[in-house]
Design a protein around this motif. Structure first.
Motif, PDB file in Angstrom:
ATOM      1  N   ILE A 281      54.544  28.208  55.841  1.00 35.77           N
ATOM      2  CA  ILE A 281      53.228  27.789  56.364  1.00 35.77           C
ATOM      3  C   ILE A 281      52.309  29.007  56.449  1.00 35.77           C
ATOM      4  O   ILE A 281      52.680  30.048  56.989  1.00 35.77           O
ATOM      5  N   LEU A 282      51.121  28.852  55.895  1.00 31.30           N
ATOM      6  CA  LEU A 282      50.173  29.962  55.847  1.00 31.30           C
ATOM      7  C   LEU A 282      48.816  29.473  56.352  1.00 31.30           C
ATOM      8  O   LEU A 282      48.344  28.427  55.924  1.00 31.30           O
ATOM      9  N   VAL A 283      48.193  30.226  57.268  1.00 27.99           N
ATOM     10  CA  VAL A 283      46.878  29.848  57.790  1.00 27.99           C
ATOM     11  C   VAL A 283      45.909  30.987  57.488  1.00 27.99           C
ATOM     12  O   VAL A 283      46.177  32.128  57.837  1.00 27.99           O
ATOM     13  N   THR A 284      44.805  30.677  56.824  1.00 24.44           N
ATOM     14  CA  THR A 284      43.852  31.739  56.480  1.00 24.44           C
ATOM     15  C   THR A 284      42.431  31.363  56.919  1.00 24.44           C
ATOM     16  O   THR A 284      42.110  30.179  57.020  1.00 24.44           O
ATOM     17  N   PRO A 285      41.585  32.374  57.153  1.00 20.84           N
ATOM     18  CA  PRO A 285      40.186  32.062  57.501  1.00 20.84           C
ATOM     19  C   PRO A 285      39.428  31.529  56.289  1.00 20.84           C
ATOM     20  O   PRO A 285      39.843  31.742  55.151  1.00 20.84           O
ATOM     21  N   ILE A 286      38.323  30.843  56.554  1.00 20.28           N
ATOM     22  CA  ILE A 286      37.452  30.344  55.477  1.00 20.28           C
ATOM     23  C   ILE A 286      36.116  31.045  55.620  1.00 20.28           C
ATOM     24  O   ILE A 286      35.552  31.084  56.709  1.00 20.28           O
ATOM     25  N   GLU A 287      35.619  31.609  54.537  1.00 19.10           N
ATOM     26  CA  GLU A 287      34.322  32.278  54.617  1.00 19.10           C
ATOM     27  C   GLU A 287      33.179  31.297  54.539  1.00 19.10           C
ATOM     28  O   GLU A 287      32.227  31.337  55.293  1.00 19.10           O
ATOM     29  N   ARG A 288      33.258  30.384  53.572  1.00 22.47           N
ATOM     30  CA  ARG A 288      32.202  29.390  53.406  1.00 22.47           C
ATOM     31  C   ARG A 288      32.826  28.057  53.048  1.00 22.47           C
ATOM     32  O   ARG A 288      33.853  28.033  52.378  1.00 22.47           O
ATOM     33  N   LEU A 289      32.166  26.994  53.469  1.00 23.90           N
ATOM     34  CA  LEU A 289      32.696  25.678  53.194  1.00 23.90           C
ATOM     35  C   LEU A 289      31.552  24.789  52.719  1.00 23.90           C
ATOM     36  O   LEU A 289      30.584  24.570  53.444  1.00 23.90           O
ATOM     37  N   VAL A 290      31.673  24.322  51.497  1.00 24.64           N
ATOM     38  CA  VAL A 290      30.652  23.424  50.947  1.00 24.64           C
ATOM     39  C   VAL A 290      31.282  22.037  50.850  1.00 24.64           C
ATOM     40  O   VAL A 290      32.082  21.795  49.970  1.00 24.64           O
TER      41      VAL A 290
ATOM     42  N   ALA B 170      31.994  26.410  57.909  1.00 24.75           N
ATOM     43  CA  ALA B 170      33.296  27.102  57.891  1.00 24.75           C
ATOM     44  C   ALA B 170      33.713  27.582  59.279  1.00 24.75           C
ATOM     45  O   ALA B 170      34.887  27.826  59.532  1.00 24.75           O
ATOM     46  N   ARG B 171      32.727  27.705  60.176  1.00 23.24           N
ATOM     47  CA  ARG B 171      33.029  28.181  61.528  1.00 23.24           C
ATOM     48  C   ARG B 171      34.005  27.231  62.216  1.00 23.24           C
ATOM     49  O   ARG B 171      33.829  26.008  62.161  1.00 23.24           O
ATOM     50  N   GLY B 172      35.012  27.777  62.844  1.00 22.72           N
ATOM     51  CA  GLY B 172      35.948  26.943  63.590  1.00 22.72           C
ATOM     52  C   GLY B 172      36.914  26.197  62.685  1.00 22.72           C
ATOM     53  O   GLY B 172      37.636  25.316  63.137  1.00 22.72           O
ATOM     54  N   LYS B 173      36.914  26.537  61.377  1.00 26.79           N
ATOM     55  CA  LYS B 173      37.845  25.880  60.453  1.00 26.79           C
ATOM     56  C   LYS B 173      38.814  26.906  59.887  1.00 26.79           C
ATOM     57  O   LYS B 173      38.472  28.087  59.749  1.00 26.79           O
ATOM     58  N   LYS B 174      40.022  26.443  59.548  1.00 30.91           N
ATOM     59  CA  LYS B 174      41.014  27.306  58.914  1.00 30.91           C
ATOM     60  C   LYS B 174      41.561  26.602  57.680  1.00 30.91           C
ATOM     61  O   LYS B 174      41.506  25.367  57.597  1.00 30.91           O
TER      62      LYS B 174
ATOM     63  N   ILE C 121      50.819  22.944  63.040  1.00 30.84           N
ATOM     64  CA  ILE C 121      51.946  23.760  62.568  1.00 30.84           C
ATOM     65  C   ILE C 121      53.243  23.212  63.157  1.00 30.84           C
ATOM     66  O   ILE C 121      54.256  23.055  62.473  1.00 30.84           O
ATOM     67  N   HIS C 122      53.190  22.909  64.424  1.00 29.98           N
ATOM     68  CA  HIS C 122      54.356  22.378  65.125  1.00 29.98           C
ATOM     69  C   HIS C 122      54.821  21.070  64.470  1.00 29.98           C
ATOM     70  O   HIS C 122      56.000  20.895  64.168  1.00 29.98           O
TER      71      HIS C 122
ATOM     72  N   ASP D  64      40.697  22.008  61.724  1.00 31.20           N
ATOM     73  CA  ASP D  64      39.950  22.609  62.835  1.00 31.20           C
ATOM     74  C   ASP D  64      40.830  23.686  63.474  1.00 31.20           C
ATOM     75  O   ASP D  64      42.024  23.464  63.697  1.00 31.20           O
ATOM     76  N   GLU D  65      40.203  24.801  63.786  1.00 33.90           N
ATOM     77  CA  GLU D  65      40.930  25.916  64.384  1.00 33.90           C
ATOM     78  C   GLU D  65      41.688  25.458  65.644  1.00 33.90           C
ATOM     79  O   GLU D  65      42.823  25.857  65.884  1.00 33.90           O
ATOM     80  N   SER D  66      41.045  24.596  66.416  1.00 31.82           N
ATOM     81  CA  SER D  66      41.644  24.167  67.684  1.00 31.82           C
ATOM     82  C   SER D  66      42.890  23.297  67.470  1.00 31.82           C
ATOM     83  O   SER D  66      43.670  23.102  68.385  1.00 31.82           O
ATOM     84  N   ASP D  67      43.041  22.774  66.242  1.00 37.51           N
ATOM     85  CA  ASP D  67      44.193  21.902  65.961  1.00 37.51           C
ATOM     86  C   ASP D  67      45.357  22.656  65.330  1.00 37.51           C
ATOM     87  O   ASP D  67      46.445  22.093  65.174  1.00 37.51           O
TER      88      ASP D  67
END
Ligand code: AMP
Length: 283
Positions: A273-282, A208-212, A262-263, A254-257
């Motif tokens: 458009i809504l961007v939220t953090p992810i706690e865990r990703l399986v 989940a790190r670095g992902k939105k 969005i653009h 990816d957070e960097s993207d």
């Protein structure tokens, strides 16, 4: 079956290890930094706080079933442990560094100061090079200045400490980061399930790190363009919006993207458009 996990009690890896465990649902926060043990997950996990240097040995000898420590320390100790998860923090390189004014290669018989004598010996031996190892317990970077050594083998991440000491890295011996490692017998025995559950929970945090998580409403007719723009794990999830020819899309990016996506989505006419953090990703 209680799984015993050893984690660093202080130093660079301590806080980050606690953070990963907390994000995985194992909360060990407390105000007593000198504690030796903590229980978590309704007694299914017992956490032992130990020196990062000792953890690989504790795991291989069975004092703990699993541990979190630096890969450099695992390799230096030669401990028989199984690597389960690369935790991605504590990244650094073990390098051979020489004074910046040294021209040409290190001469045969050169003295190399290090607190990693085993990895250093193997590195030079494998290359058929003859050096004298001067073992120090820390601050190897000072050794060339006080005439104790001609070069050092030490960990570096930003490179600033080496630079400040007018040393330049010449060779990389090992790339390191913090790892979750396990005792091979514990992995094969009755605790296997508990260890796998722990590894799985920790791994999902790392993924989940670095992902939105990105959500948006888009006109149905641009869906193909959106799918191309946002491949996600298995393409975007598309949810119809009742009584309209718009759809809601949801996708992991990816957070960097995020900025670029969005653009591009706006250009395709997206709204809400809504961007939220992810706690865990399986995955
Ligand atoms: P500690 O001595 O307990 O602070 O932890 C040292 C561990 O942190 C090392 O064994 C590495 O795994 C990790 N580390 C990450 N970056 C560095 C660095 N620049 N210098 C030393 N250790 C580092």
């Amino acid at each position: 079956m209680t799984v015993r996990l050893a984690i660093p009690n202080k130093g660079r890896l301590h806080r980050k290890a606690l953070e990963v465990l907390e994000a995985a649902g194992i909360d060990l926060r407390g105000d007593d930094d000198r504690r030796l043990y903590a229980e978590s997950a309704e007694g299914r996990l017992r956490v032992l706080f130990a020196r990062a240097d000792d953890i690989a040995g504790f795991v291989s000898h069975g004092a703990a079933d699993v541990g979190i420590t630096g890969w450099d320390l695992v390799r230096e100790s030669g401990a028989d442990v199984e690597e389960l998860v690369d935790l991605g923090f504590g990244s650094c390189r073990l390098v051979v560094a020489v004074p910046e004014d040294l021209e040409g290669p290190l001469e045969d018989g050169a003295r190399v100061a290090t607190s990693f004598p085993n990895l250093t010996r193997r590195h030079f031996e494998d290359r058929g090079r003859d050096v004298e190892i001067v073992q120090v317990s820390g601050a190897a970077e000072a050794a060339p200045h006080i005439g104790v050594a001609d070069a050092i083998v030490d960990l570096t991440s930003s490179g600033r400490t080496l630079e400040r000491n007018r040393l330049v890295p010449r060779e990389t011996i090992l790339e390191s980061s913090a790892r979750l490692v396990a005792n091979p017998e514990a992995l094969a025995g009755s605790k296997a399930r508990g260890i796998e559950d722990l590894a799985f929970a920790v791994e999902s945090v790392i993924h989940a790190r670095g992902k939105k998580y990105l959500m948006a409403d888009v006109p149905e007719e641009v869906l193909d363009d959106v799918a191309e723009l946002l491949p996600g794990i298995e393409g975007p999830t598309v949810v119809p919006i009742q009584t309209s020819d718009w759809v809601a899309i949801q996708v992991v990016v990816d957070e960097s993207d995020v900025y670029d996506k969005i653009h591009a989505l706006k250009k395709l006419g997206a709204k809400g458009i809504l961007v939220t953090p992810i706690e865990r990703l399986v995955p």
